[in-house]
Design a protein around this motif. Sequence first.
Motif, PDB file in Angstrom:
ATOM      1  N   PHE A  42       0.803  -1.220   0.000  1.00  0.00           N
ATOM      2  CA  PHE A  42       0.000   0.000   0.000  1.00  0.00           C
ATOM      3  C   PHE A  42       0.841   1.278   0.000  1.00  0.00           C
ATOM      4  O   PHE A  42       0.566   2.213  -0.753  1.00  0.00           O
ATOM      5  N   SER A  43       1.885   1.318   0.818  1.00  0.00           N
ATOM      6  CA  SER A  43       2.641   2.568   0.993  1.00  0.00           C
ATOM      7  C   SER A  43       3.388   3.005  -0.266  1.00  0.00           C
ATOM      8  O   SER A  43       3.825   4.149  -0.351  1.00  0.00           O
ATOM      9  N   VAL A  66      -7.767  -1.765   1.529  1.00  0.00           N
ATOM     10  CA  VAL A  66      -6.479  -1.430   2.146  1.00  0.00           C
ATOM     11  C   VAL A  66      -6.460  -1.984   3.570  1.00  0.00           C
ATOM     12  O   VAL A  66      -7.461  -1.906   4.281  1.00  0.00           O
ATOM     13  N   ASP A  67      -5.317  -2.528   3.970  1.00  0.00           N
ATOM     14  CA  ASP A  67      -5.063  -2.890   5.358  1.00  0.00           C
ATOM     15  C   ASP A  67      -3.782  -2.180   5.758  1.00  0.00           C
ATOM     16  O   ASP A  67      -2.679  -2.650   5.464  1.00  0.00           O
ATOM     17  N   LYS A  68      -3.937  -1.019   6.388  1.00  0.00           N
ATOM     18  CA  LYS A  68      -2.776  -0.197   6.730  1.00  0.00           C
ATOM     19  C   LYS A  68      -1.870  -0.876   7.751  1.00  0.00           C
ATOM     20  O   LYS A  68      -0.664  -0.666   7.743  1.00  0.00           O
ATOM     21  N   GLU A  69      -2.438  -1.698   8.611  1.00  0.00           N
ATOM     22  CA  GLU A  69      -1.642  -2.383   9.628  1.00  0.00           C
ATOM     23  C   GLU A  69      -0.597  -3.303   8.998  1.00  0.00           C
ATOM     24  O   GLU A  69       0.535  -3.408   9.487  1.00  0.00           O
ATOM     25  N   ASP A  71       0.218  -2.988   5.675  1.00  0.00           N
ATOM     26  CA  ASP A  71       0.705  -2.249   4.519  1.00  0.00           C
ATOM     27  C   ASP A  71       0.364  -2.952   3.197  1.00  0.00           C
ATOM     28  O   ASP A  71       1.174  -3.008   2.284  1.00  0.00           O
ATOM     29  N   ALA A  73      -2.490  -3.535  -0.058  1.00  0.00           N
ATOM     30  CA  ALA A  73      -3.623  -2.987  -0.820  1.00  0.00           C
ATOM     31  C   ALA A  73      -4.099  -4.053  -1.793  1.00  0.00           C
ATOM     32  O   ALA A  73      -3.303  -4.827  -2.323  1.00  0.00           O
TER      33      ALA A  73
END
Length: 76
Positions: A42-43, A66-69, A71, A73
């Motif tokens: 994602f980043s 997205v799962d930011k935890e 990272d 997508a």
Amino acid sequence: LLSPFKSVVTQAGESTVRVHGDSKDIALGTVVYADGFILTKFSELRGALSVKLNDGTVHDATVVGVDKETDLALLK
């Protein structure tokens, strides 16, 4: 030495795509479903997204999850 790994590497290569942002390579992705879902980092995503398949075709892509935890997508 490498011949035992050839089939594994070939299979992995078939599901790996290049993710482009504004027509530049920004990440690699993995096809997780045959209907076009791709998992990537994602980043690294920025700009107008597209993916280039190993057959050379390029397709527009959009972020659908997205799962930011972790990272990650999910692209379609």
